[in-house]
Design an enzyme around this catalytic site. Structure first.
Site, PDB file in Angstrom:
ATOM      1  N   SER A   1       0.826  -1.211   0.000  1.00 47.86           N
ATOM      2  CA  SER A   1       0.000   0.000   0.000  1.00 47.86           C
ATOM      3  C   SER A   1       0.858   1.258   0.000  1.00 47.86           C
ATOM      4  O   SER A   1       2.012   1.251   0.433  1.00 47.86           O
ATOM      5  CB  SER A   1      -0.910   0.029   1.231  1.00 47.86           C
TER       6      SER A   1
HETATM    7  N1  SAH Z   1      -0.847  -4.869   4.166  1.00 48.00           N
HETATM    8  C1  SAH Z   1      -0.174  -5.125   2.926  1.00 48.00           C
HETATM    9  C2  SAH Z   1      -1.021  -4.699   1.741  1.00 48.00           C
HETATM   10  C3  SAH Z   1      -1.141  -5.807   0.762  1.00 48.00           C
HETATM   11  S1  SAH Z   1      -2.384  -5.636  -0.463  1.00 48.00           S
HETATM   12  C4  SAH Z   1       1.204  -4.502   2.897  1.00 48.00           C
HETATM   13  O1  SAH Z   1       1.545  -3.757   3.834  1.00 48.00           O
HETATM   14  O2  SAH Z   1       1.973  -4.774   1.980  1.00 48.00           O
HETATM   15  C5  SAH Z   1      -3.694  -6.643   0.226  1.00 48.00           C
HETATM   16  C6  SAH Z   1      -3.402  -8.084   0.524  1.00 48.00           C
HETATM   17  O3  SAH Z   1      -4.631  -8.684   0.945  1.00 48.00           O
HETATM   18  C7  SAH Z   1      -2.898  -8.905  -0.656  1.00 48.00           C
HETATM   19  O4  SAH Z   1      -1.683  -9.512  -0.330  1.00 48.00           O
HETATM   20  C8  SAH Z   1      -4.007  -9.942  -0.862  1.00 48.00           C
HETATM   21  O5  SAH Z   1      -3.532 -11.208  -1.295  1.00 48.00           O
HETATM   22  C9  SAH Z   1      -4.615 -10.038   0.528  1.00 48.00           C
HETATM   23  N2  SAH Z   1      -5.969 -10.577   0.577  1.00 48.00           N
HETATM   24  C10 SAH Z   1      -6.993 -10.387  -0.293  1.00 48.00           C
HETATM   25  N3  SAH Z   1      -8.080 -11.096   0.073  1.00 48.00           N
HETATM   26  C11 SAH Z   1      -7.741 -11.751   1.227  1.00 48.00           C
HETATM   27  C12 SAH Z   1      -8.432 -12.676   2.081  1.00 48.00           C
HETATM   28  N4  SAH Z   1      -9.679 -13.085   1.841  1.00 48.00           N
HETATM   29  N5  SAH Z   1      -7.775 -13.142   3.163  1.00 48.00           N
HETATM   30  C13 SAH Z   1      -6.492 -12.764   3.430  1.00 48.00           C
HETATM   31  N6  SAH Z   1      -5.784 -11.915   2.649  1.00 48.00           N
HETATM   32  C14 SAH Z   1      -6.402 -11.421   1.554  1.00 48.00           C
END
Ligand code: SAH
Length: 214
Positions: A64
């Protein structure tokens, strides 16, 4: 991996940018200033790590934007020792920011590859206390509930009941809600059967997808 004076200087400038964009919580700004974001990106993006932008991290996902991380962390009102559930580990950057603030962090990810990567990477950069799980965020982490704070870092079409149920009374959840575009919500659990949902600004996240991905 190296954290040089040049990186530290770029981080200080990023913190000034976040301040200008309205982030006020000094503890959050201090955490951003302390954590080397370039560790979380591909070497190829190293020079972009301190721009206020989201970047690809593989498996079609992104780390993000720093402003979004800072804003959500500020909204979450975290304090030391609090039990926090993060949904969407991704690169692990947000989880480390929370750990840096002294929270007891539980983070879940549905993409096997990202989960495996973060599981070896976070202890290696000094965050062995973060607990990682390969799970579906729609179900939360019932065996460790309740959580005083919950943060969802993917765009949710709706707020899953399981996550509401796993929030402590008096707890706070921050979650972007919407299909294409999302509205940031801060949800407070006022009493066992009473939630206050507060809509905040517009955002755009990768989708919150149901089920696990091998
Ligand atoms: N917090 C992260 C942001 C990653 S983007 C960072 O600091 O880098 C969002 C993430 O949510 C992705 O890796 C995606 O695979 C995950 N995601 C999406 N749906 C999900 C679900 N149902 N359960 C767990 N993770 C999920």
């Amino acid at each position: 991996m190296e954290d040089t004076y040049r990186h530290k200087g770029m981080r200080r400038r990023l913190v000034e940018t976040l301040r200008k964009k309205g982030i006020k919580d000094e503890k959050v700004l201090e955490a951003i200033a302390a954590l080397p974001r370039h560790f979380f990106l591909d070497k190829a993006f190293e020079d972009h790590a301190y721009q206020d932008k989201a970047f690809p991290i593989g498996s079609d996902q992104t780390i993000s934007q720093p402003y979004t991380v800072a804003h959500m962390t500020e909204l979450l009102e975290v304090s030391k020792r609090q039990k926090v559930l993060e949904v969407g580990t991704g690169s692990g950057y947000q989880a480390c920011i929370l750990a840096h603030l002294g929270a007891r962090v539980y983070t879940i990810e549905r993409q096997k590859e990202l989960y495996e990567l973060a599981k070896t990477f976070l202890p290696a950069i000094g965050y062995p206390q973060i607990r990682l799980f390969y799970r579906d965020g729609y179900k939360g982490l019932p065996e460790y509930a309740p959580f005083e704070r919950i943060i969802v870092t993917a765009g949710a079409p709706y707020v899953p009941d399981a996550l509401r149920e796993q929030l402590s009374v008096g707890g706070v959840m921050v979650i972007p809600v919407g299909e294409e575009e999302q509205t940031m919500y801060r949800i407070r659990r006022i009493a066992a059967n009473l939630y206050e949902d507060e809509p905040l600004g517009p955002f755009r996240f990768v989708p919150f997808v149901e089920g696990l991905n091998e």
